[in-house]
Design a protein around this motif. Sequence first.
Motif, short mmCIF file in Angstrom:
data_model
loop_
_atom_site.label_atom_id
_atom_site.label_comp_id
_atom_site.label_asym_id
_atom_site.label_seq_id
_atom_site.Cartn_x
_atom_site.Cartn_y
_atom_site.Cartn_z
N VAL A 55 0.84 -1.21 0.00
CA VAL A 55 0.00 0.00 0.00
C VAL A 55 0.86 1.25 0.00
O VAL A 55 0.71 2.15 -0.83
CB VAL A 55 -0.95 0.00 1.21
N PHE A 56 1.80 1.30 0.96
CA PHE A 56 2.59 2.52 1.11
C PHE A 56 3.49 2.78 -0.09
O PHE A 56 3.64 3.93 -0.51
CB PHE A 56 3.43 2.44 2.38
N LEU A 57 4.07 1.73 -0.65
CA LEU A 57 4.98 1.93 -1.77
C LEU A 57 4.27 1.81 -3.11
O LEU A 57 4.46 2.65 -3.99
CB LEU A 57 6.12 0.90 -1.69
N GLY A 58 3.41 0.79 -3.26
CA GLY A 58 2.73 0.59 -4.54
C GLY A 58 1.72 1.67 -4.84
O GLY A 58 1.81 2.38 -5.85
N ILE A 59 0.73 1.84 -3.96
CA ILE A 59 -0.30 2.87 -4.19
C ILE A 59 0.26 4.26 -3.89
O ILE A 59 -0.04 5.22 -4.61
CB ILE A 59 -1.54 2.57 -3.32
N GLY A 60 1.09 4.38 -2.83
CA GLY A 60 1.63 5.69 -2.49
C GLY A 60 2.46 6.28 -3.60
O GLY A 60 2.33 7.47 -3.92
N LEU A 61 3.34 5.48 -4.22
CA LEU A 61 4.18 5.99 -5.30
C LEU A 61 3.35 6.33 -6.53
O LEU A 61 3.54 7.40 -7.14
CB LEU A 61 5.25 4.94 -5.64
#
Length: 938
Positions: A843-849
């Motif tokens: 979530v933090f890296l995949g969707i956040g980025l």
Amino acid sequence: MLSIHKSITSIASFAIFLLVVYVVTYTLQSTDAQDSKEFSSYAFQFNESIDLYGSETRHSRQLRQIEQIDEDDPDLIAKKEENEETTMCSPGLVLPLWLPQKNLSMGDRCIRGFVYFMLMIYLFVGVSIISDRFMGAIEAITSIERTVMLRAPDGTKQPMRVRVWNETVANLTLMALGSSAPEILLSVIEIYAKNFESGDLGPGTIVGSAAYNLFIIIALCMVLIPTGEKRRIKHLRVFIVTAVFSIFAYIWLWVILSVISPGIIEVWESLITLIMFPVTVLWAYIAERRLLLYRYMNKKYSVNKRGVVVAGEHDKDEADAELGRRASAIVAQRDNAYEDARREYITLLAELRQKHPHADLEQLEMMAQEQMISRGTKSRAFYRIQATRKLVGSGNLMRKIQERAHSDLNEVKAQLHRIDDDDDDDEPTRIYFEPGHYTVMENCGEFEVRVVRRGDISTYSTVDFETEDGTASAGSDYVGKKGTLTFPPGVDEQRFKIEIIDDDIFEEDECFYIRLFNPSEFVSICVPQIATVMILDDDHAGIFAFAEASYEICESVGVYEVVVMRYSGARGSVIVPYWTEDITAIDGKHYEGAHGELHFTNNVTEQHISIKIIEESCYEKNVKFIVHIGTPQLAPDSAHYQQIQELEKKPYKNLTELERVMLLSKPRAGEVTSVEVQIRESQEFKATVDKLVAKANTSAVLGTSSWKEQFKDALTVIPADESEVDGDDGAEEEIPRCVDYISHFVCLFWKVLFAFVPPTDICGGYVTFVVSISVIGVITAVIGDAATYFGCALNVKDSVTAICFVALGTSIPDTFASIIASKQDDSADNCIGNVTGSNAVNVFLGIGLAWSLASIYHMAHGTTFNVEPGTIGFAVALFCAEAMIAISIMMYRRTKKSIGAELGGPVASKWTHASILFLLWVLYLTISTLEAYHVIKI
């Protein structure tokens, strides 16, 4: 077997999807339309889906009646054309669109759907294989070590190997990126492909993968633990942090979608989502190191079994200073870790020696090294790569462990044998006698003297020699000699002969000397530069004694020969009794005791007592025993036996001078009639253990050293179910089965293609890292296009395709990796902890980025980044609720005394809890799909 499991899983996934579609359709059949326009839209939308099953529904009949009645109605014709336009597929980013798109029959759509489905499966296989290259590069990077000099309390400096990457940080950053790279890249690529507009495929895959990982993977690991065994989470604090953040991640996702700014993702929201990734890593690191507790502040370093310090995330200078302050403690910890590993290695050797009594030491060492590597701590990458190799017909990693163990042993042996040669090459040329002492019989005629050259032997060398009198005189006892020895390039020894003069006069033993002198330029004469030659008189029966009073031998000598010397004569046959006696060495445990008689025939000057030394392969050993010889006696067949027997019966005063001389010639014992033998450990064995323990690193198995190795692996068929390392060299080699050949040839294209990726030994794995993630990005883009076309062909929404197909396809390797880890590890960290960590990172890296890029792009163009909160928000909220139930079940299992662990335990409880987790996943799929088709209103 794993390939069959994969096929069954894929078929089951497709069946579940069809079941969901059927449920949606059945629900729609019982729902009345609000008006004729809405009814026509629903009927037209689901008519093709229902026809997939070959049945004609009430909606399709009504729609046909409407078309027959109003076929000339321009409004209805326009509506029909609009619906056809909405069912047409949009061009993808990489994969070309399958034309034509209009007027497709049900058969055409079914065939296209099947082709896209098979293409996705094949692409999933490809991305799994290249992801393993990626994981190998990550393992090489996170295994990097550096040398730090520690100052001990006595002021001396000692080198210490320090692991740069902290284990928790590595697992939550690069390791999580390696296992979740397809999901993360799919989310980013979809944003780019849609011109920085939101899509359902990327976020849906991330959420669907999280649900599959948390429910299905843990359920499978829970029930597949062998009966009677269980696995607990070892790093509970890290698990709690990652579990909390994994749930918080989806709560935060729901908040920014539906609460703060419904339908709009602002820049600060996406950036906070992205920043949560390093915050999660930091908190997990703090939890592991207990940095919030003052009394644990100084515990920043630990030492693994190879004596490598596993350091935390500190500044390099600060870390070096901390190491210096704690040098003595860390050195002691390193020594203890080494000692534990050595003890384990020795125990393995003892077990293998009992199992394979006829194997030599080198074979046993290789078996022990295999098991040391296989028993070592394994990372997430190890299980991921091992699972994929089994799936694609590349065999078990245990074969690479065997090859690595054999390579390590050969390398260590070569290093040990190369030390002397290296030392010789570095030193100047030296010449000396070898040996420095010669014992010859008076009647030997002549004997050969050997002079050797060591060091640099690439040039010409010369040295002079000459004989010198001692108690023996040149001309009467030997023939004097002098001369020059020449050593051409490459020659390391020369020999010459000395003649001995025989006589019939009884006399004491005599000696003379041979001296080296006048060496050529750049040549030095070393000890022994004078050789001593002892001439034994052959007219006396001899004096018998040991050559030395004590010996020190290594336990690996096998059979040790204790030398009994005969000097001052060698005439006649003599019998010498011998026997052994324990001191600290025990007969039958450390050596095999011996007793008997030595027979010295005429002119024989040396005999050996053979004693078998029992090798225990001890790292440290110091035991002793004694060998005795008794009074020597003339053998009955000796020429003077009868005369000596008669003379011994006469009084000494009645003997004539000749008779007294004859009595003096009988055999007698010398001064050294007992020898102490000390058994020590083998220095070569000790050095071998030290070096092999240091090399027992599982990480080294995952990498590759050359393109040749990669292409060899790519073209070789290896049994997928090859047995684990058990040290049984006598076992018949596994033969690949039919399913292994099928898996191999199906995946051969990917294997050969990815064999061109640079090996991990180049630049420490960084080149492999960059190339692999680039290739993963390209394949992921094709997967995204294929998934979109698949849904378009069968009228399946992207969100449903993501949850039911893409999420499963990207998670299959992780499934088998977790199952293998649950069986082979002694803890549940590689099964459960990595699942919660990956879910948070996704979530933090995949969707956040992805959303950060899109929101910044729209802000730069003066627009807003809009995300429909309905489907994603509903799926996120549903997952959060079910995730809390799943984690509560695991905590209940841990605290329940009758279970006491998250995985395994009593059969009834583990199947019950696994069934609950499976039902949670089915419920998640069903409700999410119904909501996507607006059957459930939110």
